[in-house]
Design a protein around this motif. Structure first.
Motif, PDB file in Angstrom:
ATOM      1  N   ALA A 246      10.070   3.027   5.069  1.00 26.73           N
ATOM      2  CA  ALA A 246       9.140   4.112   4.744  1.00 26.73           C
ATOM      3  C   ALA A 246       9.816   5.171   3.887  1.00 26.73           C
ATOM      4  N   GLY A 247      11.060   5.496   4.251  1.00 28.97           N
ATOM      5  CA  GLY A 247      11.799   6.479   3.457  1.00 28.97           C
ATOM      6  C   GLY A 247      12.068   5.996   2.049  1.00 28.97           C
ATOM      7  N   LEU A 248      12.350   4.707   1.915  1.00 27.58           N
ATOM      8  CA  LEU A 248      12.588   4.127   0.591  1.00 27.58           C
ATOM      9  C   LEU A 248      11.334   4.232  -0.267  1.00 27.58           C
ATOM     10  N   CYS A 249      10.198   3.939   0.343  1.00 28.40           N
ATOM     11  CA  CYS A 249       8.937   3.983  -0.404  1.00 28.40           C
ATOM     12  C   CYS A 249       8.490   5.418  -0.691  1.00 28.40           C
ATOM     13  N   TRP A 250       8.692   6.302   0.253  1.00 23.60           N
ATOM     14  CA  TRP A 250       8.301   7.698   0.067  1.00 23.60           C
ATOM     15  C   TRP A 250       9.299   8.457  -0.798  1.00 23.60           C
ATOM     16  N   GLY A 251      10.527   7.981  -0.863  1.00 22.29           N
ATOM     17  CA  GLY A 251      11.575   8.781  -1.470  1.00 22.29           C
ATOM     18  C   GLY A 251      12.104   9.829  -0.512  1.00 22.29           C
ATOM     19  N   SER A 252      11.969   9.560   0.809  1.00 23.61           N
ATOM     20  CA  SER A 252      12.432  10.493   1.843  1.00 23.61           C
ATOM     21  C   SER A 252      13.836  10.127   2.293  1.00 23.61           C
ATOM     22  N   LYS A 253      14.588  11.119   2.749  1.00 22.51           N
ATOM     23  CA  LYS A 253      15.915  10.872   3.302  1.00 22.51           C
ATOM     24  C   LYS A 253      15.807  10.612   4.804  1.00 22.51           C
ATOM     25  N   LEU A 254      16.618   9.667   5.269  1.00 21.81           N
ATOM     26  CA  LEU A 254      16.583   9.275   6.680  1.00 21.81           C
ATOM     27  C   LEU A 254      17.768   9.887   7.422  1.00 21.81           C
ATOM     28  N   ILE A 255      17.449  10.592   8.507  1.00 22.46           N
ATOM     29  CA  ILE A 255      18.460  11.151   9.407  1.00 22.46           C
ATOM     30  C   ILE A 255      18.298  10.468  10.761  1.00 22.46           C
ATOM     31  N   ILE A 256      19.357   9.846  11.246  1.00 22.96           N
ATOM     32  CA  ILE A 256      19.317   9.221  12.575  1.00 22.96           C
ATOM     33  C   ILE A 256      20.056  10.122  13.561  1.00 22.96           C
ATOM     34  N   ASP A 257      19.390  10.415  14.675  1.00 25.35           N
ATOM     35  CA  ASP A 257      20.012  11.183  15.752  1.00 25.35           C
ATOM     36  C   ASP A 257      20.392  10.199  16.848  1.00 25.35           C
ATOM     37  N   TRP A 258      21.697   9.895  16.928  1.00 29.80           N
ATOM     38  CA  TRP A 258      22.203   8.886  17.866  1.00 29.80           C
ATOM     39  C   TRP A 258      22.398   9.513  19.252  1.00 29.80           C
ATOM     40  N   HIS A 259      21.517   9.157  20.186  1.00 34.47           N
ATOM     41  CA  HIS A 259      21.654   9.621  21.570  1.00 34.47           C
ATOM     42  C   HIS A 259      22.520   8.672  22.391  1.00 34.47           C
ATOM     43  N   ASN A 260      22.532   7.416  21.974  1.00 37.27           N
ATOM     44  CA  ASN A 260      23.257   6.356  22.664  1.00 37.27           C
ATOM     45  C   ASN A 260      23.139   5.128  21.774  1.00 37.27           C
TER      46      ASN A 260
ATOM     47  N   LEU B 178       0.822  -1.202   0.000  1.00 37.50           N
ATOM     48  CA  LEU B 178       0.000   0.000   0.000  1.00 37.50           C
ATOM     49  C   LEU B 178       0.859   1.257   0.000  1.00 37.50           C
ATOM     50  N   LEU B 179       1.946   1.219   0.762  1.00 36.38           N
ATOM     51  CA  LEU B 179       2.840   2.370   0.810  1.00 36.38           C
ATOM     52  C   LEU B 179       3.504   2.607  -0.541  1.00 36.38           C
ATOM     53  N   LEU B 180       3.929   1.516  -1.191  1.00 42.56           N
ATOM     54  CA  LEU B 180       4.499   1.647  -2.531  1.00 42.56           C
ATOM     55  C   LEU B 180       3.474   2.224  -3.502  1.00 42.56           C
ATOM     56  N   TRP B 181       2.220   1.798  -3.369  1.00 37.68           N
ATOM     57  CA  TRP B 181       1.167   2.286  -4.248  1.00 37.68           C
ATOM     58  C   TRP B 181       0.922   3.782  -4.043  1.00 37.68           C
TER      59      TRP B 181
ATOM     60  N   LEU C 280       3.340   5.925   9.906  1.00 35.05           N
ATOM     61  CA  LEU C 280       4.086   6.693   8.910  1.00 35.05           C
ATOM     62  C   LEU C 280       3.310   6.800   7.600  1.00 35.05           C
ATOM     63  N   LEU C 281       2.545   5.761   7.301  1.00 31.29           N
ATOM     64  CA  LEU C 281       1.755   5.744   6.069  1.00 31.29           C
ATOM     65  C   LEU C 281       0.671   6.813   6.087  1.00 31.29           C
ATOM     66  N   ARG C 282       0.177   7.131   7.278  1.00 30.38           N
ATOM     67  CA  ARG C 282      -0.941   8.064   7.393  1.00 30.38           C
ATOM     68  C   ARG C 282      -0.531   9.521   7.231  1.00 30.38           C
ATOM     69  N   ILE C 283       0.730   9.843   7.465  1.00 24.13           N
ATOM     70  CA  ILE C 283       1.134  11.248   7.386  1.00 24.13           C
ATOM     71  C   ILE C 283       1.376  11.647   5.932  1.00 24.13           C
ATOM     72  N   ASP C 284       1.398  12.959   5.682  1.00 20.58           N
ATOM     73  CA  ASP C 284       1.754  13.446   4.348  1.00 20.58           C
ATOM     74  C   ASP C 284       3.218  13.129   4.083  1.00 20.58           C
ATOM     75  N   GLN C 285       3.517  12.871   2.828  1.00 18.84           N
ATOM     76  CA  GLN C 285       4.872  12.449   2.457  1.00 18.84           C
ATOM     77  C   GLN C 285       5.911  13.478   2.900  1.00 18.84           C
ATOM     78  N   PRO C 286       6.886  13.060   3.720  1.00 14.71           N
ATOM     79  CA  PRO C 286       7.931  13.988   4.142  1.00 14.71           C
ATOM     80  C   PRO C 286       9.148  13.920   3.214  1.00 14.71           C
ATOM     81  N   SER C 287       9.905  14.995   3.182  1.00 18.47           N
ATOM     82  CA  SER C 287      11.173  14.951   2.445  1.00 18.47           C
ATOM     83  C   SER C 287      12.288  14.363   3.300  1.00 18.47           C
ATOM     84  N   TYR C 288      12.125  14.442   4.637  1.00 18.90           N
ATOM     85  CA  TYR C 288      13.093  13.871   5.574  1.00 18.90           C
ATOM     86  C   TYR C 288      12.353  13.164   6.699  1.00 18.90           C
ATOM     87  N   ILE C 289      12.927  12.076   7.178  1.00 19.77           N
ATOM     88  CA  ILE C 289      12.493  11.439   8.421  1.00 19.77           C
ATOM     89  C   ILE C 289      13.665  11.545   9.392  1.00 19.77           C
TER      90      ILE C 289
END
Length: 464
Positions: free
Chosen positions: A145-159, A23-26, A119-128
């Protein structure tokens, strides 16, 4: 015939996950310009750094979907911001089927479906922009989700999630080893990475081959010294529920809170020397903080007074929520102090900075599970020009400068001696405590917005 057991439930979860992926790909489409999803698989109200990210993005005109559990109320600035939309995730409970390992697998699978659906329910983001930990299963799901949306993934490493898990299971436990492999594998799939210390930045590269940018925790603008009138209002508010803050008569016909102006200058009805010192700590009440260290130090402090040391009485406030709170409250109830009062409130997001800005000394018992993160509570205390005593771990020197803005201790006895030394001349403006506070005042610390603009904004480039 053998019992069906829980395994058919696993197939239901797997099939649901595949259907969600299809569904997300669609639904994938171009766009997402100016939209960012800020996500944490945890309580948003107790995730200040992610709230700060959301506010910084909104300040630069981005539409933000702030995703997580809504157990505690986020800061009112977040709630009032028109560019931020809260996206609640329901916290799972009641997965009590079969052995613990199976329960854990089921929980991860169900969380995967739940998070992907959200994640599927929100409007398509440019970044996660995702907080880690917790990263299992959120890193993998956010990447998909980022792969399907075409969004870039940013990880904030706290630990690291696997080091936190090792506190309960040990470093060699199979679950811990799987968690480490998982973080290493999926962490590499991100487009950008942020981390909280230079030590973590180095470790991510050496052990995970992940390039990260250090974004130190910085205090928000509302962490500052609290004016006298706001201190009084706060203490009167806390007095409704907590005995240490109850008003008391201090002269014929006069009544005030138990605390007055820090310097004892005119305007306070109670002589500064007669008031208790306000000691504060904050915690998530988890295994990486041993509050028995503080309790033993307070027992020594009480003994110092009983032996004749001219020390002020103490009010010790420990704020926060977490799994070990009831355990430590049980220990606290067994203590019978004459000169020390302890309370463990949960404060509203707006009251916490006011209490820090009113306190005389902060105590930090955070011992990083990885030795690579820094306690945000100390960052907030420094924003309020509040000196600290902090327990030692590897990279603490990146934040606490011993004998400059606070003191570092290794055990309860050393902490007790530090409390005695700092409060012997309380509330004089000539002692160590006052010197540390003045050093914090003149240091002109960088605030979150300035640091974020310098570090994160360039990663996002021009508004898309």
């Amino acid at each position: 015939m053998a019992a069906a057991g829980p395994w058919p439930g696993l197939w239901v979860v797997v099939v649901a996950l595949l259907l969600l992926l299809l569904l997300l790909l669609w639904r994938r489409r171009s766009g997402g310009a100016g939209r960012v999803c800020v996500a944490v698989l945890g309580d948003l109200g107790r995730s200040p750094r992610m709230q700060y990210h959301a506010l910084a993005l909104a300040r630069h005109g981005r539409e933000v979907a702030l995703l997580g559990y809504l157990q505690s109320r986020p800061h009112r600035d977040v709630l009032r911001c028109q560019n931020i939309r809260l996206v609640p995730v329901a916290e799972l409970s009641g997965l009590r089927v079969g052995p613990k390992l199976l329960q854990y697998v089921l929980k991860v699978l169900v969380q995967s479906v739940q998070l992907l659906y959200t994640l599927l329910r929100i409007d398509q983001p440019s970044y996660i922009l995702l907080q880690n930990p917790p990263g299992l299963p959120s890193i993998a799901v956010a990447w998909v989700a980022g792969l399907c949306w075409g969004s870039k993934l940013i990880i904030d490493w706290h630990n690291y999630g696997y080091t936190i898990m090792s506190l309960s299971h040990g470093r060699s436990h199979p679950l811990v080893l799987v968690a480490k492999w998982y973080e290493k594998l999926f962490g590499r799939l991100s487009d950008y990475n942020l981390c909280v210390t230079d030590a973590m930045k180095k470790d991510l590269w050496v052990n995970f081959k992940i390039k990260a940018v250090t974004l130190y925790d910085r205090p928000a603008s509302y962490f500052k010294e609290t004016p006298l009138d706001l201190q009084h209002n706060l203490f009167m508010k806390l007095a409704k529920d907590y005995e240490p803050f109850r008003p008391r008569a201090v002269s014929p016909g006069a009544e005030s809170s138990a605390f007055t102006r820090r310097d004892g200058s005119s305007g306070s009805v109670l002589k500064a020397r007669d008031r208790p010192a306000l000691l504060i700590s904050s915690t998530s009440w988890t295994e990486d903080e041993d509050f028995s260290v503080l309790l033993r130090a307070l027992e020594d402090y009480e003994r110092f007074i009983e032996e004749g040391a001219e020390l002020p009485a103490l009010v010790c406030v420990i704020t926060g929520k977490g799994p070990l709170k009831d355990y430590y409250n049980g220990l606290i109830q067994k203590l019978h102090f004459k000169h020390i009062q302890i309370c463990t409130p949960w404060l509203e997001a707006e009251d916490y900075p006011l209490l820090l800005g009113s306190a005389d000394l902060g105590v930090c018992l955070h011992k990083s599970s990885s030795g690579l993160d820094l306690p945000m509570k100390v960052v907030d205390m420094f924003g309020c020009c509040l000196p600290v005593c902090a327990i030692h771990f590897e990279c603490l020197h990146e934040l606490v400068k011993h004998n400059e803005n606070g003191l570092i201790f290794r055990d309860s006895q050393e902490l007790a001696k530090q409390l005695k030394m700092l409060f012997l001349d309380f509330p004089s403006l000539e002692g160590k405590l006052a010197s540390f506070r003045e050093n914090l005042r003149v240091s002109r610390q960088l605030r979150w917005d300035q640091s974020w603009d310098r570090t994160v904004l360039p990663l996002l480039g021009n508004r898309e």
